[in-house]
Design a protein around this motif. Structure first.
Motif, short mmCIF file in Angstrom:
data_model
loop_
_atom_site.label_atom_id
_atom_site.label_comp_id
_atom_site.label_asym_id
_atom_site.label_seq_id
_atom_site.Cartn_x
_atom_site.Cartn_y
_atom_site.Cartn_z
N HIS A 1 0.82 -1.22 0.00
CA HIS A 1 0.00 0.00 0.00
C HIS A 1 0.85 1.26 0.00
CE1 HIS A 1 -3.86 -1.75 -0.02
NE2 HIS A 1 -3.57 -2.54 1.01
N PHE A 2 1.96 1.21 0.75
CA PHE A 2 2.77 2.44 0.83
C PHE A 2 3.39 2.76 -0.53
CE2 PHE A 2 7.16 0.95 0.72
CZ PHE A 2 7.04 -0.40 1.04
N LEU A 3 3.66 1.71 -1.33
CA LEU A 3 4.20 1.95 -2.68
C LEU A 3 3.14 2.57 -3.59
CD1 LEU A 3 6.48 -1.06 -3.62
CD2 LEU A 3 7.11 1.33 -3.34
N ASN A 4 1.91 2.07 -3.47
CA ASN A 4 0.83 2.63 -4.27
C ASN A 4 0.63 4.11 -3.96
OD1 ASN A 4 0.36 0.24 -5.50
ND2 ASN A 4 -1.32 -0.37 -4.14
N LEU B 1 8.34 5.89 2.67
CA LEU B 1 7.36 5.56 3.71
C LEU B 1 6.65 6.79 4.25
CD1 LEU B 1 9.63 3.06 5.63
CD2 LEU B 1 7.64 2.49 4.25
N ALA B 2 7.08 7.97 3.77
CA ALA B 2 6.62 9.21 4.40
C ALA B 2 5.18 9.56 4.07
CB ALA B 2 7.52 10.37 3.98
N VAL B 3 4.62 8.95 3.01
CA VAL B 3 3.29 9.38 2.56
C VAL B 3 2.20 8.62 3.31
CG1 VAL B 3 1.84 9.73 0.56
CG2 VAL B 3 4.31 9.74 0.29
N SER B 4 1.47 9.34 4.16
CA SER B 4 0.38 8.69 4.91
C SER B 4 -0.92 8.83 4.13
CB SER B 4 0.23 9.34 6.28
OG SER B 4 -0.31 10.63 6.11
N GLN B 5 -1.95 8.10 4.60
CA GLN B 5 -3.22 8.12 3.90
C GLN B 5 -3.81 9.53 3.82
OE1 GLN B 5 -4.39 5.22 2.43
NE2 GLN B 5 -5.68 6.70 1.38
N SER B 6 -3.71 10.30 4.92
CA SER B 6 -4.29 11.65 4.90
C SER B 6 -3.48 12.56 3.99
CB SER B 6 -4.36 12.22 6.32
OG SER B 6 -3.06 12.44 6.80
N ASP B 7 -2.16 12.34 3.93
CA ASP B 7 -1.33 13.11 3.00
C ASP B 7 -1.78 12.90 1.56
OD1 ASP B 7 0.12 14.05 5.05
OD2 ASP B 7 1.90 12.82 4.68
#
Lengths: 235, 274
Positions: B12-15, B129-135
């Motif tokens: 998911h983090f890659l997507n 890994l820095a991109v979270s769902q809310s980002d």
């Protein structure tokens, strides 16, 4: 009919007064050359007419047209020399002043751009890249863009800088043709007094304050003209 | 091969990184064409350092990173433009001043917090890994705004890029559109910075524009090709980083570099053929 009136203009540039109490007016259909040495305030005067520089005192009035309807041919900038854009894109950008907030060009503007390309004899160049053109061709493209922006007044800031004599003569007669056949009023800033008196009908000689303003015939009789052309009447 | 892609898209983090990265690359590439042609490329670099400073302060005080950094970087963009226009201090010197100051402040603030080394490394060179769902939501909506504004003002941006004096003389508010460019750049940089890193994000602005200028003759061509190159390079870069476990940001930059080399050679051949 008067098109442009400058009344008692005083303009400073970098804290120095470069245009000092200059007044003149221009009738529709006239061809005015602004001559003078480097630093005599020619370009500053032009920028003030265009509204790029604010005058300290005095005012400029346009009748029958708005300021943004001036067809301006600026001096070339460093950025443009290597700019990836087609001739058509550049000329079309001259139509922007009539678009207001509408974002895209319509058929009407595209036709106008094509018409002006044909008028200046560069219709065949329209898909060429601006950076691949010769100096004379580039000036014609910028002239076509200026024509898209105006119906009445062309303002040319030293248009022949860096062009060879043949191309220079071609450009001068092109501008003369636009003035005579298409009744476009022309204001040209120039170093070249000999050509100014050949092509123009009015002369404004600047030396920070106004040294002369009047018709070419009058200008030829002045001491100033004889001094500038080295004593001979060369045309 | 298929297994590889199934594997790749199962993270998911890659997507998330792919989605945000593609959008950021797209925005950066479009804006980059004007910035490079107007000789403003260094503004991108300066803004990324300011963004680093703002982010580190936000993290130290446990504030939400994006809402804090975006206004700060926009303000910096405004100042940088003003500085380069009223050139008491010349533009390039002003950018160097602002970017090193922001970097210094950011590093000092970080050193008060914990885990200084890992954080600094991630901020400098980016982290997948820095991109979270809310980002993702914020990034997607901001990118859409950037792309829409760019499309709406495309003709004005062209005119201001090609000839600012002419544009101003014919009634286009050049200062306004310069500001628009700077603001859109600020937004793009903040969104992309944590993915690409403060030191690498400006490459997304500069590389695609330069690459497409090697072969394209029209402005429209340059804009479209830059956008395509940026997206393709980002995708390939991310794939390679997954395949060889290399840092994502750096891999994207290297792919962009290779594209530049290939297109430079291609441009030379084309010119000879014409």
């Amino acid at each position: 009919m008067k098109l442009l009136t400058c009344h008692d203009l005083c303009i400073s540039y970098n804290g120095q007064l470069v245009v000092d109490h200059v007044s003149f007016s221009l009738e529709q259909g006239q061809y005015l050359c602004i001559v003078g040495e480097n630093g005599s305030g020619k370009s500053t005067l032009v920028k003030t007419i265009l509204g790029l520089v604010k005058p300290q005192a005095g005012h400029i009035a346009f009748s029958n047209m708005q300021r943004k309807e001036i067809g301006y041919l600026p001096q070339q900038t460093q950025v443009q020399k290597d700019f990836p854009a087609t001739v058509f894109e550049v000329v079309l950008s001259g139509c922007l002043n009539t678009r207001g907030m509408r974002p895209f060009y319509s058929r009407k503007e595209k036709d106008l751009a094509l018409k002006n390309l044909e008028l200046l004899g560069i219709g065949n160049l329209r898909k060429k890249s601006y950076r691949d053109l010769s100096g004379g061709q580039q000036q014609r493209v910028l002239l076509a863009r200026a024509l898209c922006a105006t119906k009445r007044l062309l303002l040319l800031d030293e248009p022949v800088t860096g062009l060879d004599p043949v191309i220079t003569a071609e450009l001068y007669s092109l501008v003369k043709r636009l003035n005579q056949e298409h009744h476009i009023t022309v204001v040209m800033v120039s170093h070249d007094i000999a050509s100014a008196v050949t092509y123009a009908d009015q002369v404004l000689h600047m030396g920070s304050h106004m040294l002369f303003f009047g018709s070419v015939q009058q200008y030829r009789t002045t001491e100033l003209y004889r001094h500038m052309t080295g004593g001979c009447d060369c045309d | 091969m298929i297994d590889f892609f199934v594997d790749f898209f199962s993270y998911h983090f890659l997507n998330r990184a792919l989605l945000v990265g593609v959008l950021v690359s797209l925005c950066a590439a479009l804006l980059g064409v004007s910035l490079v042609l107007k000789r403003y490329s260094m503004i991108g670099d300066g803004l990324s350092h300011v963004s680093f400073g703002a982010l580190s302060i936000a993290v130290a005080f446990h504030w939400a990173p994006l809402p804090v950094s975006i206004p700060v970087v926009m303000a910096a963009a405004f100042c940088l433009l003003r500085l380069s226009e009223n050139s008491k201090i010349k533009g390039d010197a002003a950018i160097a001043l602002i970017s090193s100051s922001a970097l210094a402040i950011g590093v000092i603030v970080m050193s008060f917090g914990s885990g200084m080394n890992a954080d600094v490394y991630n901020y400098m060179f980016g982290s997948i890994l820095a991109v979270s769902q809310s980002d993702v939501w914020i990034s997607v909506s901001l990118s859409v705004i950037v792309l829409t504004l760019y499309a709406l003002f495309y003709n004005k941006i062209f005119s201001v890029t090609f000839d600012e004096n002419f544009a101003r003389a014919t009634g286009t508010k050049a200062a306004l559109y310069n500001m628009l460019l700077a603001f859109l750049t600020a937004i793009t940089i903040v969104i992309g910075m944590r993915l690409m890193g403060a030191l690498l994000i400006s490459s997304l602005i500069i590389f695609p524009a330069l690459t497409s200028m090697r072969v394209c003759r029209s402005f429209q061509g340059v804009v479209i090709l830059s956008a395509a190159i940026a997206v393709v390079c980002f995708f390939i870069g991310l794939l390679l980083s997954f395949l060889f476990s290399t840092p994502a940001g750096a891999s994207v930059v290297v792919v962009n570099l290779m594209a530049l080399v290939v297109f430079t050679l291609l441009g030379k051949c084309l010119r000879r053929a014409r």
